[in-house]
Each structure stands twice: as C-alpha cells, then as structure tokens.
Scaffold this active site. Structure first.
Site, PDB file in Angstrom:
ATOM      1  N   ASP A 127       0.055   7.348  -0.308  1.00 48.92           N
ATOM      2  CA  ASP A 127       0.919   6.485  -1.102  1.00 48.92           C
ATOM      3  C   ASP A 127       0.882   7.014  -2.531  1.00 48.92           C
ATOM      4  O   ASP A 127      -0.198   7.146  -3.128  1.00 48.92           O
ATOM      5  CB  ASP A 127       0.433   5.037  -1.063  1.00 48.92           C
ATOM      6  CG  ASP A 127       0.832   4.333   0.229  1.00 48.92           C
ATOM      7  OD1 ASP A 127       1.452   4.985   1.093  1.00 48.92           O
ATOM      8  OD2 ASP A 127       0.518   3.140   0.371  1.00 48.92           O
ATOM      9  N   HIS A 138      -4.541   7.648  -1.209  1.00 50.26           N
ATOM     10  CA  HIS A 138      -3.723   7.498  -2.410  1.00 50.26           C
ATOM     11  C   HIS A 138      -3.908   8.731  -3.291  1.00 50.26           C
ATOM     12  O   HIS A 138      -5.026   9.234  -3.438  1.00 50.26           O
ATOM     13  CB  HIS A 138      -4.116   6.241  -3.185  1.00 50.26           C
ATOM     14  CG  HIS A 138      -3.818   4.971  -2.453  1.00 50.26           C
ATOM     15  ND1 HIS A 138      -4.630   4.501  -1.447  1.00 50.26           N
ATOM     16  CD2 HIS A 138      -2.785   4.090  -2.564  1.00 50.26           C
ATOM     17  CE1 HIS A 138      -4.114   3.367  -0.968  1.00 50.26           C
ATOM     18  NE2 HIS A 138      -3.002   3.102  -1.627  1.00 50.26           N
TER      19      HIS A 138
END
Length: 250
Positions: free
Chosen positions: A58, A203
C-alpha cells in the site's frame, strides 16, 4: 409432598430454560453463518494447491524506501503489486513510472484515501476514477485492481467497486509493518501466516520493510513458494467466495 412438587416444577423450569437457550443459540449461529455467507467480500486470498503467493504494497506516504524495496524485488526477479493513492502519485510521478517500468503491477488505492463506508456511491466512483486517470496518464495503462483505504468496506462499497469494473483486493497476511514494532516480530508474523494463495500486505513507508522483504522472500523461496502479481494469482471468472473471503473455483 409439597416439597417434591416444588422441586419438580423447579427442574422442569430449568430444563425449559436450557431448551430455550439452546434453541436461541442454534438460531443465532445459523443466522450468523447465513449472514457471513451472504455478505459481499473482497478477495482476501485464493484457494489453490500451488505454492504461489502475491506480495503487495500500500503506497500512500513517503518515498524514501521505494528504491530499497525495488532493489530487493529486482535481486530475486520478483514482480509485486503496488496499490497507489492519488495524492502520493501527485507527489511521486517519477517513482510510479519507475515501479511500472520494472514490470510491477499497479493497483488503485483511491485518490484521497477516504473511509469509503462513510461516503456515497457517487463519491466512491468519483474518487476511484480520479486516481485511475492519474495512473493511466503516467503509466499509459489502467488497472482492474482496487484496494479499499484502511481495508474498510461494506456491501455497498464492494458492490460499487465491482460494478466499476474492478476486483476488490484485501489480504490474508498482514505484516502490520506500519506500527514499526520490530523487524523480527513483523517477519515472524508474515512467515507464520503465509500459505498457498496468500496475499501479503506491506507498506512502502515502514522502516523495517526493505530488510524484512528480502528475509521473507528468501524464507518462502526455500519452502518452494513462487511469487506472482495479484492479477496472476486471482481467478478472473467462474469463481465464488467463501465466508472468509477466499476466492474459489466454481
């Protein structure tokens, strides 16, 4: 005599209460299971016997670790899927272009990263379309993959995403790297949870991720796993979802 009668009434009452309780519990479990089966879900993982998994990122904040992440993926010739937010794309167009040029897959992670359960269908569509246009303008290609901000969804969100032409992608292995609780903790969390068909979540802005990414790759490769992009892992048609979000062949 009166005492025996009272005892019998008491026992019958207890048995009756137990019977009612069992009936209510069974009905609750049935209705709960029915609701879970009929709830609309994103794809958390894929039902497969093949030892293949997808690494996903992400991408909504920062860019300082992108190069290290890309270097680790290049080192082992692995292609991953990057779900990018439009606000990040605005600030890092060259990074997005580099990610795409290396053969990685791009997914839409919304434009402004809103909680989509709290906005209207029209606003959901508008937000997705704005980021889609940004991705296409930089890479020259669109995407059919979408991930909800914060992983937050409900039936309306899933239905809207699907009708907009996207596969809604969640994850079943969460590194929780954004908390930065420690490299070993995050690494072990991923290794213990990974299974064939898993979708792993990292992430780009988490400080332990570049180091752990390489450790995870080495460990899973030694166990016989192969790494594929999400688009190559999921079924595109003739599939169904189980109540845990596992995508299965019909």
């Amino acid at each position: 005599m009166k005492s025996r009668c009272i005892k019998k009434i008491f026992m019958v009452s207890i048995l009756l209460l137990i019977a009612i309780g069992v009936s209510l519990f069974a009905n609750y479990r049935y209705e709960g299971a029915f609701a879970r089966v009929n709830r609309k879900l994103p794809i958390y993982c894929v039902d497969t016997k093949d030892k293949k998994v997808a690494i996903t990122f992400d991408v909504s904040l920062g860019g300082e670790y992108i190069d290290k992440i890309l270097n680790a993926l290049d080192k082992y010739n692995i292609k991953a899927t990057f779900f990018v937010v439009g606000d990040w794309v605005d600030k890092n167009p060259d990074k997005l272009k580099e990610i795409y040029s290396k053969g990685h897959e791009i997914g839409n992670h919304s434009n402004r990263h809103p909680d989509m359960t709290k906005i209207s269908r029209d606003k959901i569509i508008e937000d997705i379309n704005i980021n889609e246009a940004k991705i296409r303008s930089i890479t020259g290609s669109g995407t059919k993959l979408f991930r909800c901000p914060e992983g937050s969804y409900n039936d309306d969100v899933i239905d809207t995403v699907k009708k907009s032409g996207y596969y809604c992608i969640q994850w079943d292995v969460d590194s929780i790297d954004w908390k930065e609780q420690g490299a070993d903790l995050e690494y072990n969390r991923v290794i213990k949870s990974t299974k064939p068909g898993s979708i792993l979540l990292f992430h780009n802005s988490a400080k332990y991720t570049p180091l752990n990414l390489e450790r995870v790759i080495v460990n899973l490769k030694e166990k016989g796993y192969k790494f594929v992009k999400v688009g190559d892992l999921i079924y595109k048609d003739n599939y169904k979802m189980d109540y845990d979000g596992k995508q299965m062949r019909n």
